[in-house]
Design an enzyme around this catalytic site. Sequence first.
Site, PDB file in Angstrom:
ATOM      1  N   THR A 140      45.310 -11.451  70.073  1.00 48.28           N
ATOM      2  CA  THR A 140      46.250 -10.317  70.106  1.00 48.28           C
ATOM      3  C   THR A 140      45.589  -9.044  70.619  1.00 48.28           C
ATOM      4  OG1 THR A 140      45.686  -9.611  67.878  1.00 48.28           O
ATOM      5  CG2 THR A 140      47.464 -11.226  68.081  1.00 48.28           C
ATOM      6  N   ARG A 182      38.030  -7.178  67.009  1.00 44.66           N
ATOM      7  CA  ARG A 182      39.242  -7.315  67.813  1.00 44.66           C
ATOM      8  C   ARG A 182      39.680  -8.771  67.842  1.00 44.66           C
ATOM      9  NH1 ARG A 182      39.960  -4.725  73.751  1.00 44.66           N
ATOM     10  NH2 ARG A 182      39.106  -2.911  72.747  1.00 44.66           N
ATOM     11  N   ASP A 206      25.331  -1.960  71.721  1.00 45.21           N
ATOM     12  CA  ASP A 206      24.222  -2.691  72.339  1.00 45.21           C
ATOM     13  C   ASP A 206      23.049  -1.777  72.618  1.00 45.21           C
ATOM     14  OD1 ASP A 206      25.357  -5.188  72.305  1.00 45.21           O
ATOM     15  OD2 ASP A 206      26.330  -4.966  74.255  1.00 45.21           O
ATOM     16  N   ASP A 249      27.796   0.004  76.567  1.00 39.43           N
ATOM     17  CA  ASP A 249      28.193  -0.343  75.202  1.00 39.43           C
ATOM     18  C   ASP A 249      27.245   0.349  74.221  1.00 39.43           C
ATOM     19  OD1 ASP A 249      28.119  -1.753  72.638  1.00 39.43           O
ATOM     20  OD2 ASP A 249      29.528  -3.138  73.584  1.00 39.43           O
TER      21      ASP A 249
END
Length: 364
Positions: free
Chosen positions: A263, A259, A358, A355
């Site tokens: 933006t 990502r 993770d 997550d």
Amino acid sequence: MKIAFGCDHAGFNLRDAVLKFLNGRNIEIIDFGSKELNENDDYPDVAFKVARAVSDEEAEAGIILCGTGYGVAISANKINGIRAIACDSAEGAASAKRHLNLNVITLGGRFTKPEEVDGILSAWLDTPFEGGRHLRRINKIAMVEGSTLSANLQSGGRVVIFNHPLVQHKMGLIRSVETSVKQFRELLQEIAGLMVYEITRTLPLAEIEVQTPITKTKAHTIEGRKLAIVPVLRAGLGMVDGILQLVPNAKVGHIGLYRNPTTLEPVEYYCKLPFDIEERDIFVLDPMLATGGSSAAAISLIKKRGGKKISLVNLIAAPEGIEKVHSEHPEVDIFVAALDSHLNEHGYIVPGLGDAGDRIFGTK
Ligand code: RB5
């Protein structure tokens, strides 16, 4: 589009109007009758036939007529995955589709006039399902009845939730903060493996002859359909082995996206797909469908490289993610083991499992 249709004697007066409407739209009809007026027929018989055709996905939707529309609606709703109500106005039909994704509409021959049929059925067919919180709600109904059917009308992509008890049991374990990295990894592969049953449900079979130790017999083989699975790095990797155990001939592509911190848009950093991707049924793997940004971007990337028949496989989805993917790729089927409530301010799925990357790789 294919619609299953049926009526009893008290709805028979609307039969011609409904068939004319469907023919006018070139909609294929599975006609369960009654084709002639039979004062002794019983509405549950025809209602079950129509509803089963929709539930078994032989038809995308159903229309059933009786005197009031009520008896056939009650009957149809007994069949898994059916959401049927009687509609006697265009407003009601549009609203039922918008919020309930009504997959069976019923009309009452005693309440509705033949000249009102077009307006009601057009409103039903032409109004899109709104999804979002309404999807979450109808999937709560589906969970109670143990249905995986949440198909949209109008050939949109489906959202299929795996509510098999084994999957749901393992979902309880994998969500727990107590679950170790090792257990998490194992559970993810197991759930992905179980999901393969539903995902491959529509693969076509060819008949073959097999010699058993006793005699020759007819059996089946999966008909030369080519599959590709494409994990989105890195969490998608956690689902690959579970799926390959059951479909070992599937080819595996990989897509890496990050990502952009400014933006927040997903940017490709790696993409390697099977060379014949355009011929394959493609399953994009990503345990968490949160904002939907990376899944939608992965699907766009695959399309750019020639991929055509693409589905998405997630462990947990948020309504926001489903909406994002379907807004950009409305035809894509989304297979999930759970549809959760919403995203929190950090973009995590609530209740979710944290997550997934993770938890698979022990990085936190
Ligand atoms: C049949 O007379 C009638 O009861 C049936 O068509 C339906 O209206 C039931 O709800």
